[in-house]
Enzyme design. Structure first.
Site, PDB file in Angstrom:
ATOM      1  N   ASP A   1     -60.968 -68.367  13.134  1.00  0.00           N
ATOM      2  CA  ASP A   1     -58.967 -68.892  12.504  1.00  0.00           C
ATOM      3  C   ASP A   1     -58.391 -68.702  13.605  1.00  0.00           C
ATOM      4  O   ASP A   1     -58.708 -69.207  14.806  1.00  0.00           O
ATOM      5  CB  ASP A   1     -58.925 -67.861  10.933  1.00  0.00           C
TER       6      ASP A   1
ATOM      7  N   HIS B   1     -52.499 -67.657   9.205  1.00  0.00           N
ATOM      8  CA  HIS B   1     -53.626 -68.790   8.364  1.00  0.00           C
ATOM      9  C   HIS B   1     -54.807 -67.912   8.515  1.00  0.00           C
ATOM     10  O   HIS B   1     -55.291 -67.345   7.089  1.00  0.00           O
ATOM     11  CB  HIS B   1     -53.453 -69.888   8.763  1.00  0.00           C
TER      12      HIS B   1
ATOM     13  N   SER C   1     -58.746 -73.996   2.408  1.00  0.00           N
ATOM     14  CA  SER C   1     -58.499 -72.712   3.757  1.00  0.00           C
ATOM     15  C   SER C   1     -58.935 -71.658   2.538  1.00  0.00           C
ATOM     16  O   SER C   1     -59.589 -70.616   3.410  1.00  0.00           O
ATOM     17  CB  SER C   1     -57.798 -72.898   4.718  1.00  0.00           C
TER      18      SER C   1
END
Ligand SMILES: *[C@@H]1O[C@H](CO)[C@@H](O)[C@H](O)[C@H]1NC(C)=O
Ligand SMILES: *[C@@H]1O[C@H](CO)[C@@H](O)[C@H](O)[C@H]1NC(C)=O
Ligand SMILES: *[C@@H]1O[C@H](CO)[C@@H](O)[C@H](O)[C@H]1NC(C)=O
Ligand SMILES: *[C@@H]1O[C@H](CO)[C@@H](O)[C@H](O)[C@H]1NC(C)=O
Ligand SMILES: *[C@@H]1O[C@H](CO)[C@@H](O)[C@H](O)[C@H]1NC(C)=O
Length: 746
Positions: free
Chosen positions: A146, A211, A536
């Site tokens: 990620d 994220h 996600s």
């Protein structure tokens, strides 16, 4: 979309869309003026050590380049832990010559890919009090590919955790701006093989995007009571497996996205470091199974017993957009939970409407209201101004006002604010099921409501509006997010993807202090936890459930864990999701049931290869998976049926045939429940479809006993519907093992 990709796609973007490397042949004849990065694959068996590998790779390149010096100059990475390959900067003709060399099995061009809990666990009925095997859970290490992680976040405190299990071989070096690992975050590496500086990022595993912090905390974050976003969505934030360890592989960069070279390097390391599972919320438009770094890397992981869970993508509701659809992966769609966020808007005429989104401003103030179109700089700019685009509006016309904007690019609130405006009411036909965060007073309404506001603006001599702070509301759920990518699987007509759905709409999880909530210019809102939406966010929910299942069954294969998750999913309704299985796969993930599935559809690696042969992949193209120059596909093909994959779903494509179609699926199930148990079949089939199963009941006298059966599906041509849903259920006194059967036409 040009520069102004804006908040939504960036955050909600949830995904970093890695598109895919083309097979070299397709690009070989193009211009040859500039060097590009290529990944050169030499085999599955890693050389003994780094020095030997690097030596061998330089030798291969030296033969081509004529000098060792030049070879050393162009090589950027030697993959040598889990497979044998290197990345190098080469001219096209050099790549072509390499591909002709005996020792080179496969070569492809590196591509850059654009960036495009509280409540969620309770909603899927996975309570904090769920039964756990804490000792084995704390031996599980999950690998996340990620944007990095925020080690300071409360979600990653290691209270009560001992040192990592002895099998762990990964490391956590000291890096710039990275405070380091603990017994929760046990590994942290970054990969940026192109060496191109990224001024908006930091060359370390630190997360400047938020994220990776978000996905990691959803998967394995520890319990954090009273987590919230400015009071919204309050509750205890927790990962699926709060005792599991996290290994971070940063492969996505703020400016460049995530490249194949870096993703493959992460697989190479993660596999040899000893992760138990990989969660990868990165994806992109589909390509073949032998030219996609995620597909290739996850195949190697599967061979080592590691399941890779991937996000299905955010290109819905367009059909055929599902990503991460390799048969050895688990592809996750995003569902909505029963909590929404709405803002009340009062118009000066006394009308009150409800908008969607997160507006944390509590101004309670009434502002003048203008439409972007009416605020255009001049008549040439009317069209752009309707969308409140940069440089289209006259600041004097929007100063201190709320502006009505059509949605094209996210971030119109920032543009309005930049022009001196107060905020924005955004009209849109899409994204009405996700709550975007605003950096100024703002909300989203549908076109019907937008028209009403527009009329009001033009009928009133002094139009005004007030947007109130957002509030939580109960909404009906589950539903599949409009953005969640849909099947049918572009990679194969025979394989249903996505596999499963999990919460991915307005999910609260940990965030980075290094970015404002929206990342938009002018935003200074920050929070330790924030809401994000996307597949996600759904992916780490399922990766976490896979880790939970593995904590009870440490020796299960990737296929067995996947089967447990798929066959126990809670069915979802095609009444609310017209794309049915193409939207939700087998349905909503059900963690407690997945722990004890009764039967599993298990397999090792060979059926995957047979499947690809059947799909028409050449023996040579499979070398990147199997590790030998070529395999003889005709020798491998099974004698029967069209379907060698022992997959817990079945899919029949009718093409556009006018006559009935018949097919046979052969499957094997392994008893992982009690011995001496009988399963009876139940078939659910819609009109026009006849399904029979042989035998109709299966009896198992011992654990791990395997029984085979075949399913015959006969279907009439589809007239109206594009997709019909059926299922085969094996039911015992204790378990329900459901296998969705999808019949569709192209
Ligand atoms: C990263 O570390 C450097 C050197 O200590 C420092 O100058 C910089 O401000 C840090 N950046 C961030 C985003 O913390
Ligand atoms: C638009 O939103 C309003 C208010 O939420 C709702 O009543 C109406 O049904 C929506 N219209 C469409 C076409 O979705
Ligand atoms: C939403 O539902 C929960 C229970 O399902 C209830 O406690 C709560 O009051 C409801 N909230 C609203 C705003 O209706
Ligand atoms: C591949 O296998 C088929 C069937 O076993 C055999 O007839 C054929 O000769 C083999 N081809 C090669 C190149 O070995
Ligand atoms: C399904 O079975 C019924 C009853 O035996 C038969 O009339 C029908 O033609 C069959 N349909 C198909 C598609 O085979």
């Amino acid at each position: 979309m040009p520069s102004e990709l804006g908040n939504f796609l960036k955050i909600l973007l949830i995904i970093f869309f890695v598109s895919f490397s083309n097979i070299l042949a397709a690009t070989i004849n193009q211009n040859d003026h500039e060097k590009k990065f290529y990944i050169v694959y030499l085999g599955n068996h890693p050389p003994d050590d780094e020095a030997t590998a690097n030596r061998a790779h330089i030798d291969v390149l030296s033969n081509l380049k004529g000098s060792e010096f030049e070879a050393r100059e162009s090589i950027v990475h030697s993959y040598h832990r889990s497979f044998n390959a290197f990345a190098a900067k080469l001219f096209n003709h050099e790549a072509k010559s390499l591909s002709d060399m005996e020792e080179v099995l496969w070569i492809f061009e590196n591509k850059y890919h654009k960036l495009h809990t509280t409540r969620s666990w309770d909603f899927i009925r996975f309570p904090q009090s769920a039964k756990r095997k804490l000792k084995t859970e704390s031996n599980i290490i999950v690998g996340l590919f990620d944007t990095g992680i925020t080690p300071e976040s409360e979600s990653f405190k290691d209270d009560g955790l001992g040192p990592p299990p002895a099998k762990w071989k990964g490391t956590c070096n000291h890096h710039a701006n990275f405070s380091g690992c603990n017994n929760k975050i046990v590994g942290a590496r970054y990969f940026k093989l192109d060496n191109v500086p990224d001024p908006s990022d930091i060359l370390s595993p630190i997360d400047v995007e938020g994220h990776g912090t978000h996905t990691s905390s959803t998967l394995a974050g520890t319990l954090v009571p009273d987590a919230n976003l400015a009071g919204l969505a309050a509750g205890t934030a927790r990962g699926a497996v709060p005792s599991a360890r996290i290994a971070v592989y940063k492969v996505c960069w703020a400016s460049s996205g995530c490249s194949d070279m870096d993703i493959l390097a992460a697989f190479d390391h993660a596999i040899s470091d000893g992760v138990d599972l990989i969660s990868i919320s990165i994806g992109g438009p589909s390509s073949g199974y032998v030219s996609d770094s995620i597909s290739i890397g996850s195949f190697h992981a599967m061979r080592k017993g590691i399941l890779t869970v991937g996000s299905a993508g955010n290109d819905g509701p367009t059909s055929g957009t599902v990503a991460n659809h390799a048969p050895w992966m688990l592809s996750v769609a995003a569902s909505g939970i029963d909590r929404g966020f709405r803002s009340k808007v009062s118009l000066g005429n006394g009308n009150s409407i409800s908008g969607v989104g997160i507006d944390l401003f509590d101004t309670g103030k009434s502002y003048s209201l203008v439409s972007g179109e009416d605020a255009a700089k001049n008549s040439d700019n009317k069209e752009n101004a309707r969308y409140c685009m940069e440089d289209s509006m006259s600041p004097s016309k929007v100063k201190g006002k709320l502006v009505l904007c059509k949605l094209q690019d996210w971030g119109v609130d920032s543009v309005v604010k930049g022009n001196g405006g107060a905020g924005a009411i955004v009209t849109s036909s899409r994204f009405l099921d996700v709550a975007m965060i605003f950096m100024a007073p703002g909300t989203i309404v549908n076109y019907t409501v937008g028209e009403k506001i527009y009329d009001y603006i033009h009928k009133s001599s002094s139009p005004t509006a007030t947007i109130y702070r957002s509030q939580e509301v109960n909404i009906s759920a589950p539903f599949i997010g409009s953005f969640s990518s849909r099947g049918p699987n572009p990679g194969s007509l025979r394989l249903l993807k996505p596999d499963i759905a999990a919460p991915g709409v307005d999910i609260l999880a940990a965030y980075t202090p290094l970015k404002s909530l929206t990342g938009l210019k002018g935003d200074n809102q920050h929070s330790k936890f924030t809401l994000m939406s996307g597949t996600s966010m759904a992916c780490p929910h399922v990766a976490g459930v896979a880790a939970y299942v593995k904590s009870f069954h440490p020796n299960w294969s990737p296929a067995a864990i996947r089967s447990a998750i798929i066959t126990t999913a809670r069915p979802m309704s095609s009444r609310f999701n017209k794309d049915a299985e193409f939207a939700y796969g087998a349905g909503q993930v059900n963690p407690l049931k997945a722990r004890s599935p009764g039967l599993v559809y298990d397999m090792d690696e060979m059926p995957y290869i047979q499947f690809l042969c059947k799909e028409g992949y050449s023996g040579a193209s499979l070398s990147v998976l199997v590790g030998s120059k070529s395999i003889n596909c005709s020798a491998l093909l099974p004698a029967f049926g069209h379907d060698s994959l022992n997959y817990p779903t079945m899919q029949l494509n009718l093409k556009n045939k006018q006559e009935p179609v018949m097919t046979v699926f052969r499957r094997r199930v392994t008893n992982v429940g009690p011995s001496n148990i009988v399963y009876n079949s139940i078939i659910r089939a819609p009109k026009g479809v006849n399904i029979t199963v042989k035998p109709t009941s299966l009896s198992f006298s011992r654990a791990l006993e395997v029984q085979s059966f075949k399913v015959v599906v006969k279907a009439n041509p589809l007239s109206g519907a594009k997709i019909l849903s059926a299922s085969l259920i094996w039911k015992s006194s204790r378990h329900v093992v459901r296998c969705p059967i999808v019949i569709y036409k192209t």
